[in-house]
Write an enzyme that holds these catalytic residues in place. Structure first.
Site, short mmCIF file in Angstrom:
data_model
loop_
_atom_site.label_atom_id
_atom_site.label_comp_id
_atom_site.label_asym_id
_atom_site.label_seq_id
_atom_site.Cartn_x
_atom_site.Cartn_y
_atom_site.Cartn_z
N PRO A 1 0.85 -1.18 0.00
CG PRO A 1 0.01 -1.05 2.18
CD PRO A 1 0.78 -1.94 1.26
CG LEU A 2 3.46 1.98 -2.15
CD1 LEU A 2 4.03 1.61 -3.51
CD2 LEU A 2 4.58 2.36 -1.19
CB THR A 3 -0.25 7.35 0.94
OG1 THR A 3 -0.98 6.55 1.85
CG2 THR A 3 -0.90 8.72 0.83
CD GLN B 1 -2.94 -0.02 4.71
OE1 GLN B 1 -2.68 1.13 4.42
NE2 GLN B 1 -2.02 -0.88 5.12
CB CYS C 1 0.06 4.81 9.28
SG CYS C 1 0.34 6.51 8.73
CE LYS D 1 2.89 -2.44 4.76
NZ LYS D 1 3.06 -1.05 5.16
CG HIS E 1 7.84 -1.66 7.10
ND1 HIS E 1 7.56 -0.31 7.09
CD2 HIS E 1 9.16 -1.76 6.84
CE1 HIS E 1 8.67 0.37 6.86
NE2 HIS E 1 9.65 -0.48 6.71
CG ASN F 1 7.08 -4.09 3.33
OD1 ASN F 1 6.70 -3.22 4.11
ND2 ASN F 1 7.52 -3.82 2.13
NE ARG G 1 11.64 2.45 1.02
CZ ARG G 1 12.69 2.33 1.81
NH1 ARG G 1 13.46 3.37 2.05
NH2 ARG G 1 13.00 1.16 2.36
C1 LIG Z 1 5.23 6.90 -0.66
C2 LIG Z 1 4.87 5.85 0.35
C3 LIG Z 1 3.57 5.74 0.79
C4 LIG Z 1 3.21 4.74 1.71
N1 LIG Z 1 1.90 4.60 2.08
C5 LIG Z 1 1.53 3.56 2.88
C6 LIG Z 1 0.15 3.32 3.17
O1 LIG Z 1 -0.76 4.02 2.72
N2 LIG Z 1 -0.15 2.26 3.99
C7 LIG Z 1 0.83 1.45 4.51
O2 LIG Z 1 0.51 0.49 5.23
N3 LIG Z 1 2.13 1.66 4.23
C8 LIG Z 1 2.50 2.68 3.42
N4 LIG Z 1 3.81 2.86 3.10
C9 LIG Z 1 4.83 1.90 3.60
C10 LIG Z 1 5.06 0.78 2.58
O3 LIG Z 1 3.88 0.06 2.35
C11 LIG Z 1 6.15 -0.18 3.05
O4 LIG Z 1 5.73 -0.84 4.20
C12 LIG Z 1 7.47 0.52 3.35
O5 LIG Z 1 7.80 1.46 2.36
C13 LIG Z 1 8.63 -0.49 3.49
O6 LIG Z 1 8.80 -1.22 2.30
P1 LIG Z 1 9.96 -0.85 1.24
O7 LIG Z 1 11.25 -0.86 2.00
O8 LIG Z 1 9.84 -1.93 0.20
O9 LIG Z 1 9.65 0.51 0.72
C14 LIG Z 1 4.19 3.86 2.21
C15 LIG Z 1 5.51 3.99 1.76
C16 LIG Z 1 5.86 4.95 0.83
C17 LIG Z 1 7.27 5.03 0.35
#
Ligand SMILES: Cc1cc2nc3c(=O)[nH]c(=O)nc-3n(C[C@H](O)[C@H](O)[C@H](O)COP(=O)(O)O)c2cc1C
Length: 393
Positions: free
Chosen positions: A32-34, A86, A116, A155, A185, A216, A241
């Protein structure tokens, strides 16, 4: 004489069969990525092999107020094989209602955000602050699971702080409450992105739990994915990312080998994103304004991609995740198109966005990018900052 037999009442209809379990184990998830996990970008990742996609965090309070922007986060595309919504909230009743809304709009599963780290969210008792209350998390999951037929997932982070790493007990509470899968994560709320994700703790949870645990954190290359999967024993991986920097990472993971696209091929990927945006946002002024905002935002991640062939970088990756390294910008010996695509300047991302959005064909997109590359002056000797951001999870 016995009374005449009254005809038996018609048998009640069979209860609907429970939905088939979703293929969470052995799957590749787009995190999930805002902002980043908008529908066109999710489709791009699906085209490269993402099997499970999760929407941007939707705040239930806003859904219950009928906020159209929040409702947009529940929307998926038929191309997404397994899309989950989510949700963030802390009330069992609200989450039950939120889960029903997600189900009614076609989500295949619904996920509870317990990761979050943003103050705005945690100060209201949502997101990562729930990690401090495993019993409450369990009640929330139970309430969601009772309200809908689709699976409920959650999550988590490792805990609130380093001395409060309670993910193992939270994960147990989630499984006991009926969660169908748990994504972790591998950092605490306090760590944000400052440390390498701890895949040994993720592995400890995976070994203890009977439901799929989705690992993750910090996966940027297919060989880092392979090593973390092996080390932790998880079969499902979630990319955040890494998928924003290289959406083709899913293909690399599925094929088990790297793909180092040429600058021309990367323009082709950008072009495909423009096409998907056009389809979703439309070509009127409002749609193009939104496409512009999202594309420029994506370029702020996409420009960070560098070729990191396994033969050259595997040893470094074993020491520290490659996503944390600072990469030199390509120097004057590299093709101008490569330098354009690696340019970290916001102004360049906006110019590139303006060049790409109106292009009617892929060939024209390439032509315009080449012309733009030839006209830019690049900064010499600059270094890219690492990929740290302040996101929602
Ligand atoms: C731009 C951005 C937005 C994110 N938005 C959410 C979100 O809405 N919900 C959530 O559970 N995690 C969110 N995350 C966290 C990611 O889902 C993930 O857990 C975290 O980036 C670690 O994984 P990575 O190392 O592969 O980036 C966000 C991360 C990034 C970079």
């Amino acid at each position: 004489m016995s009374a005449p037999e009254t005809p038996a009442p018609p048998a009640p209809p069979d209860p609907p069969a429970p939905p088939a379990p979703l293929p969470f184990a052995d799957s590749l998830w787009l995190a999930p990525l805002t902002m980043g996990g908008n529908l066109p970008y999710r489709r791009l990742c699906v085209e490269f092999g993402a099997q499970v996609t999760v929407g941007e965090m939707a705040v239930v309070r806003k859904l219950l107020r009928n906020d159209p922007a929040e409702f947009a986060l529940l929307k998926s595309h038929p191309d997404e094989p397994c899309f989950g919504v989510q949700l963030a909230d802390r009330s069992p009743d609200s989450l039950a209602e939120g889960a029903r809304l997600a189900e009614s709009r076609g989500a295949r599963f619904v996920d509870l955000n317990c990761g979050c780290p943003i103050h705005e969210i945690t100060r209201r008792g949502l997101g990562a602050s729930l990690l401090r209350k495993p019993g409450k998390v369990a009640r929330l999951i139970e309430s969601m699971a009772k309200a809908v037929r689709i699976p409920v997932t959650v999550k988590l982070r490792l805990g609130w702080a380093e001395d409060e790493q309670n993910v193992r007990s939270v994960a147990k509470a989630c499984e006991d409450a009926g969660a169908a899968a748990i994504a972790i994560h591998g950092r605490t709320r306090e760590q944000r992105y400052s440390r390498a994700a701890d895949w040994d703790v993720i592995g400890a949870v995976a070994a203890e739990r009977g439901i799929p645990v989705v690992g993750n954190g910090d996966i940027l290359t297919h060989y880092e994915a392979r090593e973390r999967r092996r080390r932790s024993g998880v079969t499902a991986l979630m990319l955040g990312r890494g998928a924003l920097i290289s959406p083709w990472l899913f293909r690399e993971l599925r094929q088990g080998r790297e793909w180092l696209p040429t600058p021309e091929e990367r323009v082709g990927v950008l072009w495909r994103l423009v096409e998907l945006q056009r389809e979703h946002f439309g070509v009127d002024e409002r749609g193009q304004k939104r496409a512009r905002r999202f594309l420029a935002w994506h370029l702020d991640f996409l420009h960070r991609w560098r070729a990191l062939p396994e033969a050259e970088f595997a040893a470094e990756a074993a020491e520290h995740p490659l996503i944390h390294r600072r990469s030199p910008l390509p120097d004057a010996s590299r093709p101008a198109l490569e330098r354009l695509l690696a340019d970290p300047r916001k102004a360049t991302h906006e110019t590139l966005t303006d060049a790409l959005l109106p292009c009617p064909t892929r060939d024209e997109a390439l032509e315009r990018c080449r012309a733009l590359a030839a006209s830019l002056t690049f900064e010499e000797g600059a270094e890219e900052p690492d990929a740290s951001v302040t996101p929602a999870g």
